[in-house]
Design an enzyme around this catalytic site. Structure first.
Site, PDB file in Angstrom:
ATOM      1  N   GLY A 113      36.476  42.460  47.792  1.00 22.71           N
ATOM      2  CA  GLY A 113      35.790  41.721  46.993  1.00 22.71           C
ATOM      3  C   GLY A 113      36.587  40.646  45.976  1.00 22.71           C
ATOM      4  O   GLY A 113      37.999  40.578  45.729  1.00 22.71           O
ATOM      5  N   HIS A 151      32.458  44.585  39.520  1.00 26.35           N
ATOM      6  CA  HIS A 151      33.163  44.388  38.689  1.00 26.35           C
ATOM      7  C   HIS A 151      33.524  42.083  39.175  1.00 26.35           C
ATOM      8  O   HIS A 151      34.127  41.758  38.183  1.00 26.35           O
ATOM      9  CB  HIS A 151      34.892  44.874  39.534  1.00 26.35           C
ATOM     10  CG  HIS A 151      35.921  43.899  39.292  1.00 26.35           C
ATOM     11  ND1 HIS A 151      36.605  45.323  38.950  1.00 26.35           N
ATOM     12  CD2 HIS A 151      36.506  42.522  40.081  1.00 26.35           C
ATOM     13  CE1 HIS A 151      38.186  44.000  38.661  1.00 26.35           C
ATOM     14  NE2 HIS A 151      38.163  43.203  39.194  1.00 26.35           N
ATOM     15  N   GLU A 152      33.142  41.566  40.326  1.00 27.65           N
ATOM     16  CA  GLU A 152      33.477  40.399  41.178  1.00 27.65           C
ATOM     17  C   GLU A 152      32.182  39.755  40.257  1.00 27.65           C
ATOM     18  O   GLU A 152      32.844  38.687  39.696  1.00 27.65           O
ATOM     19  CB  GLU A 152      32.962  40.145  42.625  1.00 27.65           C
ATOM     20  CG  GLU A 152      33.739  41.214  43.750  1.00 27.65           C
ATOM     21  CD  GLU A 152      35.698  40.956  42.839  1.00 27.65           C
ATOM     22  OE1 GLU A 152      35.771  39.791  42.377  1.00 27.65           O
ATOM     23  OE2 GLU A 152      36.804  41.675  43.224  1.00 27.65           O
ATOM     24  N   HIS A 155      34.306  38.517  36.981  1.00 26.47           N
ATOM     25  CA  HIS A 155      34.872  37.517  37.522  1.00 26.47           C
ATOM     26  C   HIS A 155      34.172  35.853  37.287  1.00 26.47           C
ATOM     27  O   HIS A 155      34.553  35.162  36.182  1.00 26.47           O
ATOM     28  CB  HIS A 155      35.638  37.678  38.339  1.00 26.47           C
ATOM     29  CG  HIS A 155      36.899  38.352  38.787  1.00 26.47           C
ATOM     30  ND1 HIS A 155      37.483  38.863  37.482  1.00 26.47           N
ATOM     31  CD2 HIS A 155      37.226  40.060  39.444  1.00 26.47           C
ATOM     32  CE1 HIS A 155      38.620  39.947  37.436  1.00 26.47           C
ATOM     33  NE2 HIS A 155      38.836  39.955  38.458  1.00 26.47           N
ATOM     34  N   HIS A 161      41.109  40.716  34.303  1.00 23.43           N
ATOM     35  CA  HIS A 161      41.098  42.187  34.646  1.00 23.43           C
ATOM     36  C   HIS A 161      41.942  43.064  33.381  1.00 23.43           C
ATOM     37  O   HIS A 161      42.206  42.034  32.210  1.00 23.43           O
ATOM     38  CB  HIS A 161      42.031  42.395  35.402  1.00 23.43           C
ATOM     39  CG  HIS A 161      41.862  42.323  36.961  1.00 23.43           C
ATOM     40  ND1 HIS A 161      43.477  41.443  37.428  1.00 23.43           N
ATOM     41  CD2 HIS A 161      40.601  42.558  37.687  1.00 23.43           C
ATOM     42  CE1 HIS A 161      41.883  41.530  39.399  1.00 23.43           C
ATOM     43  NE2 HIS A 161      40.997  41.970  38.668  1.00 23.43           N
ATOM     44  N   THR A 177      39.961  45.799  24.268  1.00 21.23           N
ATOM     45  CA  THR A 177      39.520  46.282  25.959  1.00 21.23           C
ATOM     46  C   THR A 177      41.097  46.387  25.342  1.00 21.23           C
ATOM     47  O   THR A 177      42.159  45.899  24.618  1.00 21.23           O
ATOM     48  CB  THR A 177      40.551  45.719  26.508  1.00 21.23           C
ATOM     49  OG1 THR A 177      40.705  44.543  26.453  1.00 21.23           O
ATOM     50  CG2 THR A 177      38.263  45.545  27.115  1.00 21.23           C
TER      51      THR A 177
HETATM   52  N1  ARG Z   1      40.258  44.172  44.350  1.00 20.53           N
HETATM   53  C1  ARG Z   1      38.789  43.748  43.903  1.00 20.53           C
HETATM   54  C2  ARG Z   1      39.009  42.688  42.669  1.00 20.53           C
HETATM   55  O1  ARG Z   1      40.680  42.209  42.319  1.00 20.53           O
HETATM   56  C3  ARG Z   1      37.963  44.528  42.913  1.00 20.53           C
HETATM   57  C4  ARG Z   1      37.889  45.615  43.014  1.00 20.53           C
HETATM   58  C5  ARG Z   1      37.571  46.799  42.423  1.00 20.53           C
HETATM   59  N2  ARG Z   1      37.044  48.102  42.748  1.00 20.53           N
HETATM   60  C6  ARG Z   1      36.504  49.319  43.015  1.00 20.53           C
HETATM   61  N3  ARG Z   1      36.122  50.386  41.777  1.00 20.53           N
HETATM   62  N4  ARG Z   1      35.163  49.139  43.788  1.00 20.53           N
HETATM   63  O2  ARG Z   1      38.975  41.479  42.505  1.00 20.53           O
HETATM   64 ZN    ZN Z   2      39.386  41.692  39.730  1.00 16.95          ZN
HETATM   65 CA    CA Z   3      42.250  43.399  25.207  1.00 16.64          CA
END
Ligand code: ARG
Ligand code: ZN
Ligand code: CA
Length: 239
Positions: A113, A151-152, A155, A161, A177
């Site tokens: 994603g 996660h997205e 963002h 991250h 964190t």
């Molecule tokens: N690689 C993607 C990003 O950096 C999403 C990572 C999501 N991880 C998960 N375990 N679903 O945006």
């Molecule tokens: Zn990410």
């Molecule tokens: Ca930090």
């Protein structure tokens, strides 16, 4: 901004017969987002005591507001936002000042994603998720539990991250964190040490398997809330 936040969600699906997105996928994804953003993920009980006081209830509720479907034969959309534009075979965003738009399609390249940070172009504002990784999804393997969207959306809400995409001095601009210099994958054992501290591998903004990520921090919550404050990039959602 300190109050509860409600985000109406539009799901735009570029349909690929081999990677169907069902109503069950959609409903489960909304439930997972509401769990994760309201400190209701049962897995959070496994957070190590050193991080317990940092666990946040972000207090955002996601409400399904519409589903758009368009049949497509494209099997690799990439990351250039074509799925967001009808002029390029995609589906145009619905009013991104008031709706969080998701696009579900075959991205390709092993990408789960991607998201646009606050402050970008309205027409492309939102989150893209690979069809197999949307909601509870048996095709998604260890990524079939809906955490790519968690996660997205992080963002989209201005979270970086946790390793700051760089070396030990590269910050994610969140104090609770611990610093790190790399992504973690799989399901790491505790403690995982990088940059002389234990990584918060179970944070939604790391790269671990879906079932091994289960917390946001109070510092991340502060960063999210700043964009909903007066003059913030997503203030339009709360006025
Ligand atoms: N690689 C993607 C990003 O950096 C999403 C990572 C999501 N991880 C998960 N375990 N679903 O945006
Ligand atoms: Zn990410
Ligand atoms: Ca930090």
């Amino acid at each position: 901004y300190q109050g509860s936040i409600t985000i109406p969600v539009i799901i735009n699906i570029l349909e690929d017969a081999n990677h169907p997105v069902t109503q069950a996928n959609i409903d489960s994804q909304i439930d997972i987002l509401n769990d994760d953003y309201n400190d209701l993920n049962p897995a959070t009980g496994a957070v190590p005591s050193e991080f317990n006081n940092a666990i946040a209830n972000v207090d955002i509720t996601f409400v399904l507001a519409g589903i758009n479907r368009k049949v497509s034969t494209k099997t690799s959309w990439g990351t250039n936002d074509a799925m967001k534009l009808s002029s390029q075979g995609g589906i145009d965003a619905t009013d991104p000042s008031f709706y969080l738009n998701f696009w579900i399609c075959e991205i390709g390249g092993g990408i789960l994603g991607y998201a646009q940070f606050p402050g970008g172009a309205l027409a492309t504002d939102g989150v893209v998720i690979g069809s197999d990784y949307f909601g509870r999804n048996t095709l998604g393997g260890q990524y079939g539990y809906g955490r790519t969207a968690t996660h997205e959306v992080g963002h989209w809400l201005n979270l970086r991250h946790i390793w700051g995409d760089g070396n030990c001095r590269q910050d994610d601009f969140v104090t609770d964190t611990p610093g790190s210099d790399q992504a973690n994958y799989g399901c790491p054992s505790y403690p995982t040490v990088n940059c002389r501290s234990n990584d918060m591998t179970m944070n939604y903004m790391d790269y671990v398997d879906d079932q091994c990520m289960y917390m946001f921090t109070n510092g991340q919550n502060d960063r999210i809330r700043a964009i909903f404050a007066a003059g913030g990039e997503r203030e339009s959602f709360v006025i």
